[in-house]
Design a protein around this motif. Structure first.
Motif, PDB file in Angstrom:
ATOM      1  N   ARG A 127       0.872  -1.403   0.031  1.00  0.00           N
ATOM      2  CA  ARG A 127      -0.012   0.094   0.039  1.00  0.00           C
ATOM      3  C   ARG A 127       0.721   1.081   0.118  1.00  0.00           C
ATOM      4  NH1 ARG A 127      -4.084  -0.122   4.627  1.00  0.00           N
ATOM      5  NH2 ARG A 127      -4.959   1.870   3.698  1.00  0.00           N
ATOM      6  N   VAL A 128       2.158   1.160   0.016  1.00  0.00           N
ATOM      7  CA  VAL A 128       3.243   2.081  -0.134  1.00  0.00           C
ATOM      8  C   VAL A 128       3.846   2.318  -1.313  1.00  0.00           C
ATOM      9  CG1 VAL A 128       2.835   2.325   2.595  1.00  0.00           C
ATOM     10  CG2 VAL A 128       4.722   1.015   1.287  1.00  0.00           C
ATOM     11  N   MET A 129       4.377   3.588  -1.309  1.00  0.00           N
ATOM     12  CA  MET A 129       5.389   3.729  -2.552  1.00  0.00           C
ATOM     13  C   MET A 129       6.586   4.622  -2.111  1.00  0.00           C
ATOM     14  SD  MET A 129       3.186   6.159  -5.055  1.00  0.00           S
ATOM     15  CE  MET A 129       2.510   7.620  -4.481  1.00  0.00           C
ATOM     16  N   LEU A 130       7.590   4.746  -2.937  1.00  0.00           N
ATOM     17  CA  LEU A 130       8.891   5.722  -2.677  1.00  0.00           C
ATOM     18  C   LEU A 130       8.945   6.630  -3.672  1.00  0.00           C
ATOM     19  CD1 LEU A 130      11.060   5.353  -0.447  1.00  0.00           C
ATOM     20  CD2 LEU A 130      12.454   4.315  -2.469  1.00  0.00           C
ATOM     21  N   LYS A 131       9.067   7.976  -3.253  1.00  0.00           N
ATOM     22  CA  LYS A 131       9.268   9.052  -4.020  1.00  0.00           C
ATOM     23  C   LYS A 131      10.561   9.956  -3.708  1.00  0.00           C
ATOM     24  CE  LYS A 131       4.482  10.434  -5.393  1.00  0.00           C
ATOM     25  NZ  LYS A 131       3.525  11.569  -5.616  1.00  0.00           N
ATOM     26  N   SER A 132      11.033   9.331  -2.519  1.00  0.00           N
ATOM     27  CA  SER A 132      12.626   9.892  -2.064  1.00  0.00           C
ATOM     28  C   SER A 132      13.601   9.582  -3.074  1.00  0.00           C
ATOM     29  CB  SER A 132      12.770   9.587  -0.791  1.00  0.00           C
ATOM     30  OG  SER A 132      13.972  10.097  -0.256  1.00  0.00           O
ATOM     31  N   PRO A 133      14.653  10.785  -3.129  1.00  0.00           N
ATOM     32  CA  PRO A 133      15.717  10.472  -3.779  1.00  0.00           C
ATOM     33  C   PRO A 133      16.897   9.384  -2.766  1.00  0.00           C
ATOM     34  CG  PRO A 133      16.127  12.488  -2.914  1.00  0.00           C
ATOM     35  CD  PRO A 133      14.423  11.962  -2.597  1.00  0.00           C
ATOM     36  N   LEU A 184       7.654   6.188   3.179  1.00  0.00           N
ATOM     37  CA  LEU A 184       7.129   5.050   2.527  1.00  0.00           C
ATOM     38  C   LEU A 184       5.724   5.745   2.478  1.00  0.00           C
ATOM     39  CD1 LEU A 184       8.391   1.622   3.868  1.00  0.00           C
ATOM     40  CD2 LEU A 184       8.978   2.847   1.517  1.00  0.00           C
ATOM     41  N   ILE A 185       5.092   6.264   1.268  1.00  0.00           N
ATOM     42  CA  ILE A 185       4.055   7.395   1.074  1.00  0.00           C
ATOM     43  C   ILE A 185       2.707   6.229   0.628  1.00  0.00           C
ATOM     44  CG2 ILE A 185       2.819   9.155  -0.123  1.00  0.00           C
ATOM     45  CD1 ILE A 185       5.727   9.626  -1.250  1.00  0.00           C
ATOM     46  N   CYS A 186       1.656   6.434   1.559  1.00  0.00           N
ATOM     47  CA  CYS A 186       0.601   5.533   1.478  1.00  0.00           C
ATOM     48  C   CYS A 186       0.053   5.946  -0.047  1.00  0.00           C
ATOM     49  CB  CYS A 186      -0.314   5.916   2.788  1.00  0.00           C
ATOM     50  SG  CYS A 186      -1.869   4.838   2.589  1.00  0.00           S
ATOM     51  N   LYS A 187      -0.363   4.685  -0.906  1.00  0.00           N
ATOM     52  CA  LYS A 187      -0.810   5.039  -2.193  1.00  0.00           C
ATOM     53  C   LYS A 187      -2.290   5.733  -2.200  1.00  0.00           C
ATOM     54  CE  LYS A 187       1.979   1.470  -4.199  1.00  0.00           C
ATOM     55  NZ  LYS A 187       2.077  -0.114  -4.549  1.00  0.00           N
ATOM     56  N   ASP A 188      -3.158   5.127  -1.099  1.00  0.00           N
ATOM     57  CA  ASP A 188      -4.464   5.727  -1.201  1.00  0.00           C
ATOM     58  C   ASP A 188      -4.480   6.053   0.346  1.00  0.00           C
ATOM     59  OD1 ASP A 188      -6.955   6.039  -1.723  1.00  0.00           O
ATOM     60  OD2 ASP A 188      -7.713   4.076  -1.910  1.00  0.00           O
ATOM     61  N   PRO A 189      -4.222   7.226   0.699  1.00  0.00           N
ATOM     62  CA  PRO A 189      -4.584   7.650   2.216  1.00  0.00           C
ATOM     63  C   PRO A 189      -5.838   7.819   2.579  1.00  0.00           C
ATOM     64  CG  PRO A 189      -3.897   9.505   0.674  1.00  0.00           C
ATOM     65  CD  PRO A 189      -3.614   8.339  -0.066  1.00  0.00           C
ATOM     66  N   ILE A 190      -6.094   7.267   3.936  1.00  0.00           N
ATOM     67  CA  ILE A 190      -7.441   7.235   4.340  1.00  0.00           C
ATOM     68  C   ILE A 190      -7.581   8.695   5.009  1.00  0.00           C
ATOM     69  CG2 ILE A 190      -8.757   6.269   6.285  1.00  0.00           C
ATOM     70  CD1 ILE A 190      -8.047   4.467   4.138  1.00  0.00           C
ATOM     71  N   ARG A 191      -6.656   9.458   5.520  1.00  0.00           N
ATOM     72  CA  ARG A 191      -6.703  10.754   6.131  1.00  0.00           C
ATOM     73  C   ARG A 191      -5.492  11.351   6.123  1.00  0.00           C
ATOM     74  NH1 ARG A 191      -7.772  12.846  11.850  1.00  0.00           N
ATOM     75  NH2 ARG A 191      -8.605  14.943  11.414  1.00  0.00           N
ATOM     76  N   THR A 192      -5.378  12.489   5.535  1.00  0.00           N
ATOM     77  CA  THR A 192      -4.148  13.209   5.614  1.00  0.00           C
ATOM     78  C   THR A 192      -3.904  14.364   6.496  1.00  0.00           C
ATOM     79  OG1 THR A 192      -5.042  15.093   3.976  1.00  0.00           O
ATOM     80  CG2 THR A 192      -4.060  12.850   3.014  1.00  0.00           C
ATOM     81  N   VAL A 193      -5.198  14.740   7.215  1.00  0.00           N
ATOM     82  CA  VAL A 193      -4.964  15.808   8.233  1.00  0.00           C
ATOM     83  C   VAL A 193      -4.245  15.257   9.484  1.00  0.00           C
ATOM     84  CG1 VAL A 193      -6.545  17.209   9.885  1.00  0.00           C
ATOM     85  CG2 VAL A 193      -7.080  16.745   7.505  1.00  0.00           C
ATOM     86  N   GLY A 194      -3.462  16.232   9.918  1.00  0.00           N
ATOM     87  CA  GLY A 194      -2.708  15.639  11.393  1.00  0.00           C
ATOM     88  C   GLY A 194      -1.572  14.942  11.096  1.00  0.00           C
ATOM     89  N   LEU A 195      -1.049  14.578   9.762  1.00  0.00           N
ATOM     90  CA  LEU A 195       0.210  13.934   9.735  1.00  0.00           C
ATOM     91  C   LEU A 195       1.346  14.576  10.260  1.00  0.00           C
ATOM     92  CD1 LEU A 195       0.016  12.070   6.139  1.00  0.00           C
ATOM     93  CD2 LEU A 195      -0.085  11.157   8.466  1.00  0.00           C
ATOM     94  N   GLY A 196       1.531  15.771  10.076  1.00  0.00           N
ATOM     95  CA  GLY A 196       2.640  16.596  10.353  1.00  0.00           C
ATOM     96  C   GLY A 196       2.790  16.648  11.945  1.00  0.00           C
ATOM     97  N   ASP A 197       1.712  16.871  12.563  1.00  0.00           N
ATOM     98  CA  ASP A 197       1.552  16.937  14.031  1.00  0.00           C
ATOM     99  C   ASP A 197       1.947  15.539  14.530  1.00  0.00           C
ATOM    100  OD1 ASP A 197       0.567  19.476  14.085  1.00  0.00           O
ATOM    101  OD2 ASP A 197      -1.154  18.738  13.180  1.00  0.00           O
TER     102      ASP A 197
END
Length: 491
Positions: free
Chosen positions: A419-425, A463-476
């Motif tokens: 369910r995750v993918m990589l975009k980082s160098p 590892l980025i979620c391909k189909d995120p359930i909720r993005t709010v509050g991730l930074g916190d």
């Protein structure tokens, strides 16, 4: 790998040939040959885990608990109820038509809301704005809460950080903010709320989410994210700051987590300047044995940002959390490194980010800065930069923050590689202004560490979620998790 595949193929042919030439071969012998084929094939599959699997496993190895826990943490001051709804769905319900994007620093009408939403959706970037018209906001808020897909959550950076910290068994949390009945009901029961923080009505923030690839008119989102807006006067004036600070003597925390300064953009220029001065004056009275972490959020007023940096807040804090939009705005406001950069193009360049982080920690032009740690997070990767001699366990801290970004977005207990993918160098230059070197990430070495001018950097992919359930509050959640695994030598 190729040799093993060839062996598997030859063994399969051999089994078939033997069965054809010797049909009377015993079932036991045939079963043995067949099981050997399956065993070899299985070893091929299990011996080559995906990079995502290997990276997740490597994080688990380096994420070690600090030798000393914070014990008590005081958190404030912005808190609210988040109404989370599909951005496109809400705009359609308001009868708005798709239009070209345009950024408005303060929203005064539904049309400006639509234009600013599209502006950031096209970039896949998070943003937050103040909605100045109370009556119009109430109409939009009612429409949002009536949406069949609308959900209510704990909101506000302070409340979200407190919620995340409360899940740690060794930590006791005090939360001060404008806490109404609905928010109090949603909060973790282990969070202590002083009676002076309770109020009769909740503050509501509207969270317009969009998915990767979602389109409205000509705007198409390259990544999932959200746009936040509110007409929030209690948080805007930071009315709970003095309540928070007045409770420190009785609570006696080791760490104070502060957020909500960005909400002051809803005040007039004169009120903003006065309130920031009052806030800084109050913070200067915090005992020196209590470390202060400041969590930034989306801002548009350069004068307010300069006030935070110069003489007002930065000299009083030890730790800072921020994302790529806030980092760029900070350096633009203070004419720091790469301040001519108008916007990030794709994944933020690691060398550029490192240059700005180094400048922030080495003074950023503010006299007497006590800042010794910055936790930077963007969608593709995280960096924790620290001044040498002040912090420990930062390899674990940056890895823990990255891990929670993947699990919380996917609403899972552990990283699910499918369910995750990589975009980082995985290979990058550590600086664009100084003589750096090329750092590399591998599945066995998930955290890259390098030093520059008395500052140590810790980098790890997300590892980025391909189909995120909720993005709010991730930074916190990321900043809170990083703090939980951090150890200050001053503790």
């Amino acid at each position: 790998m190729w040799a093993r595949a060839l062996c598997v193929g030859l063994l399969a042919v051999t089994v078939g040939l033997i069965h054809h030439l010797q049909p009377d071969i015993s079932e036991a012998a045939l079963e043995y040959l067949t099981s050997s084929l399956h065993s070899l094939s299985s070893r091929e599959t299990t011996s080559s885990p995906s990079f995502e699997e290997a990276l997740s496993a490597a994080w688990d190895q380096v994420i070690t608990a600090p030798s000393r826990h914070w014990g008590k943490v005081a958190v404030g001051v912005n808190a609210c109820v988040d109404v989370v709804v599909s951005g496109v769905s809400l705009l359609q319900a308001l009868g708005l038509n798709p239009r070209s994007g345009g950024d408005h620093l303060v929203l005064t009408s539904p049309e400006e809301l639509a234009a600013t939403f599209v502006h950031y959706m096209q970039r896949g970037a998070a943003a937050e704005r103040f909605y100045s018209d109370a009556d119009s906001f109430q109409h939009i808020s009612r429409t949002a809460t009536q949406d069949p897909g609308a959900k209510h959550f704990v909101g506000g950076n302070a409340a979200l950080i407190a919620q995340r910290l409360a899940g740690h068994p060794h930590t006791e949390i005090l939360l001060c903010g404008p806490i109404g009945p609905k928010l109090h009901e949603l909060l973790d029961e282990r969070i202590l709320v002083p009676p002076t923080s309770l109020q009769e009505q909740d503050e509501y923030h509207l969270i317009l989410e969009y998915k990767a690839g979602e389109q409205w008119g000509s705007g198409r989102a390259p990544a999932a994210n959200r746009f936040i807006f509110s007409h929030d006067l209690s948080n805007g004036a930071m009315t709970s700051l003095e309540v928070l600070l007045s409770n420190l003597e009785d609570f006696q925390p080791k760490l104070l987590v502060l957020s909500g300064l960005h909400m002051m953009e809803g005040l007039s220029q004169e009120q903003r300047t006065s309130r920031l001065h009052e806030a800084a004056s109050a913070l200067s009275d915090v005992p020196s044995d209590i470390l202060i972490h400041l969590e930034l959020a989306s801002m548009t007023d350069g004068e307010l940002m300069r006030g935070i940096i110069y003489q007002q807040v930065f000299p009083l804090i030890s730790s800072l959390g921020l994302n790529e939009q806030e980092l760029l705005f900070l350096t633009q406001s203070a004419n720091g490194p790469h301040s001519a950069l108008s916007a990030w193009s794709g994944v933020p360049d690691v060398g550029v980010v490192s240059d700005i982080l180094s400048w922030i920690l080495q003074g950023s032009g503010s006299e007497g800065s006590g800042l010794t740690r910055v936790h930077f997070h963007t969608l593709a990767y995280h960096i924790i930069a620290t001044i040498d001699g002040f912090w420990e366990n930062q390899v674990a801290a940056v890895a823990a923050g990255a891990r929670v970004a993947g699990t919380q977005a996917c609403a899972s207990e552990t990283i699910d590689p499918a369910r995750v993918m990589l975009k980082s160098p995985l290979e990058f230059s550590t600086s664009q202004t100084e003589t750096g070197y090329t750092a590399r990430i591998s599945a066995k070495e998930p955290v890259a560490v390098w030093k520059s001018g008395g500052v140590t950097f810790h980098f790890t992919p997300v590892l980025i979620c391909k189909d995120p359930i909720r993005t709010v509050g991730l930074g916190d959640a990321i900043s809170a998790e990083g703090l939980l695994f951090s150890e200050s030598k001053a503790q």
